[in-house]
Design an enzyme around this catalytic site. Structure first.
Site, PDB file in Angstrom:
ATOM      1  N   ASP A 162      25.222  46.078  46.221  1.00  0.00           N
ATOM      2  CA  ASP A 162      24.937  47.200  45.311  1.00  0.00           C
ATOM      3  C   ASP A 162      24.826  46.703  43.866  1.00  0.00           C
ATOM      4  O   ASP A 162      24.039  47.238  43.074  1.00  0.00           O
ATOM      5  CB  ASP A 162      26.058  48.254  45.383  1.00  0.00           C
ATOM      6  CG  ASP A 162      25.919  49.161  46.601  1.00  0.00           C
ATOM      7  OD1 ASP A 162      24.798  49.299  47.123  1.00  0.00           O
ATOM      8  OD2 ASP A 162      26.942  49.733  47.035  1.00  0.00           O
TER       9      ASP A 162
ATOM     10  N   ASN B 221      35.136  60.702  34.221  1.00  0.00           N
ATOM     11  CA  ASN B 221      35.217  61.216  35.595  1.00  0.00           C
ATOM     12  C   ASN B 221      36.059  62.482  35.645  1.00  0.00           C
ATOM     13  O   ASN B 221      37.010  62.651  34.872  1.00  0.00           O
ATOM     14  CB  ASN B 221      35.849  60.151  36.510  1.00  0.00           C
ATOM     15  CG  ASN B 221      35.719  60.516  37.973  1.00  0.00           C
ATOM     16  OD1 ASN B 221      34.646  60.877  38.441  1.00  0.00           O
ATOM     17  ND2 ASN B 221      36.824  60.447  38.710  1.00  0.00           N
TER      18      ASN B 221
ATOM     19  N   LYS C 244      33.088  51.918  53.154  1.00  0.00           N
ATOM     20  CA  LYS C 244      32.920  50.728  52.308  1.00  0.00           C
ATOM     21  C   LYS C 244      34.240  50.051  51.912  1.00  0.00           C
ATOM     22  O   LYS C 244      34.276  48.850  51.702  1.00  0.00           O
ATOM     23  CB  LYS C 244      32.150  51.106  51.031  1.00  0.00           C
ATOM     24  CG  LYS C 244      30.677  51.335  51.249  1.00  0.00           C
ATOM     25  CD  LYS C 244      29.996  51.643  49.923  1.00  0.00           C
ATOM     26  CE  LYS C 244      28.493  51.637  50.050  1.00  0.00           C
ATOM     27  NZ  LYS C 244      27.824  51.737  48.745  1.00  0.00           N
TER      28      LYS C 244
END
Ligand code: NAP
Length: 295
Positions: free
Chosen positions: A101, A150, A65
């Site tokens: 998306d 994260n 991507k």
């Protein structure tokens, strides 16, 4: 006859051919949608092939991507914002890049999740490609607050720094992946989105330590008023979704986003509205067949 396909990891089977072909057949379009497994070193050649007159375009998935971006001729605004491409349209030999998306996530959130993101306070787990699209979507939809957590903290801070100039009134922050962060982020949150691969069938298969966690979020911070949205669609119910359900929270899995991002790509290639119910049915069948070992 025209062609479409999905450019992805040779070791991963994509669901897109099953539901895109069902939609094309339903509308009697003379188009074949294929799987185009591509190793990183084959990406340039694959992209060259997209310029052929018979090729309408492609979907792009993990791990290409970001790598495909410099090979494109035109970038849509959302591709620049997110920094990733998931759809390519071949316009007479010029390759135009899109990111569907963002739209797919928001449509799934609103229609399947019955959730209005405007003014929402969201927690996003993960800082990879999907998280970048989801944070962009939440900013675009007017979320009041987005906290990104994260494992690799530097990736979360980089995401937040990249997105802050575009964040407008959205309060955008990064926190390290520690219990105390989850506790403080959960206060007042009404949406929690898992953009990590923890809990997916593929991450379970590569798990070396059986004690390794299979949910990115400590279950005890999940309150009943929150919507827990897991982007993973294999399995249909992840350990995070099961824990959230047990704690009285509403849950949403990744299949609606997969279908709606595909529907938006379909519209870009064909100019037609995608028959989403046909797509859902074909995807569910393909998932069931794969679970039964038939695919
Ligand atoms: P990615 O760029 O590879 O990012 C993976 C993310 O997961 C990173 O934040 C990574 O953290 C985290 N992660 C992976 N293993 C971990 C572990 N053991 N412990 C803690 N964190 C871990 O992948 P992506 O493109 O963002 O995709 C993420 C997930 O979303 C995948 O499961 C994908 O299938 C799903 N997805 C679904 C849709 C849909 O339409 N439903 C669309 C896009 C993606 P680090 O930064 O620390 O490595």
């Amino acid at each position: 006859m025209k062609y479409l396909g999905v450019i992805g990891d040779p070791d991963k089977k994509s669901l897109s051919p099953s539901f895109q072909q069902a939609a094309l057949d339903h509308l009697r379009l003379d188009i074949v949608y294929e799987a185009w497994p591509t190793p990183p070193e084959g990406l340039e050649l694959r992209v060259k092939g997209l310029r052929a007159p018979a090729v309408l375009g492609a979907n792009v998935t993990i791990p290409h991507k970001v790598a495909i971006l410099p090979m494109m001729d035109e970038l849509d605004d959302l591709v620049r914002r997110v920094g990733a491409v998931n759809t390519v349209v071949n316009r007479e030999g010029r390759l135009c890049a899109y990111n569907t998306d963002v739209a797919g996530f928001l449509r799934a959130l609103r229609e399947a999740g019955q959730f209005d993101p405007s003014g929402a306070r969201a927690v996003v787990a993960g800082a990879g490609g999907a998280a970048r699209a989801i944070v962009t979507a939440l900013i675009q939809a007017g979320a009041a607050r987005v906290i990104v957590i994260n494992r690799t903290f530097s990736r979360a801070t980089k995401l937040v720094e990249d997105m802050r100039p575009l964040a407008g009134p959205t309060d955008l922050r990064a926190l390290p992946d520690a219990y105390i962060s989850w506790v403080s982020a959960a206060v007042g949150a009404d949406l929690l989105v898992n953009c990590t691969s923890i809990g997916s069938d593929s991450s379970a298969a590569t798990k070396r330590d059986p004690e390794e966690v299979d949910s990115p979020v400590p279950a005890d911070v999940i309150r009943s008023g929150v919507l827990v949205y897991d982007l993973i669609y294999r399995p249909a119910e992840t350990p995070l979704m099961a824990a959230a359900r047990q704690r009285g929270a509403r849950v949403l899995g990744g299949l609606p986003m997969l279908i709606y991002q595909g529907a938006e790509s379909f519209r870009l290639w064909t100019g037609r509205e995608a028959p989403v119910e046909v797509m859902f049915e074909a995807a569910r069948k393909a998932l069931a067949a794969a679970e039964g070992g038939a695919a």
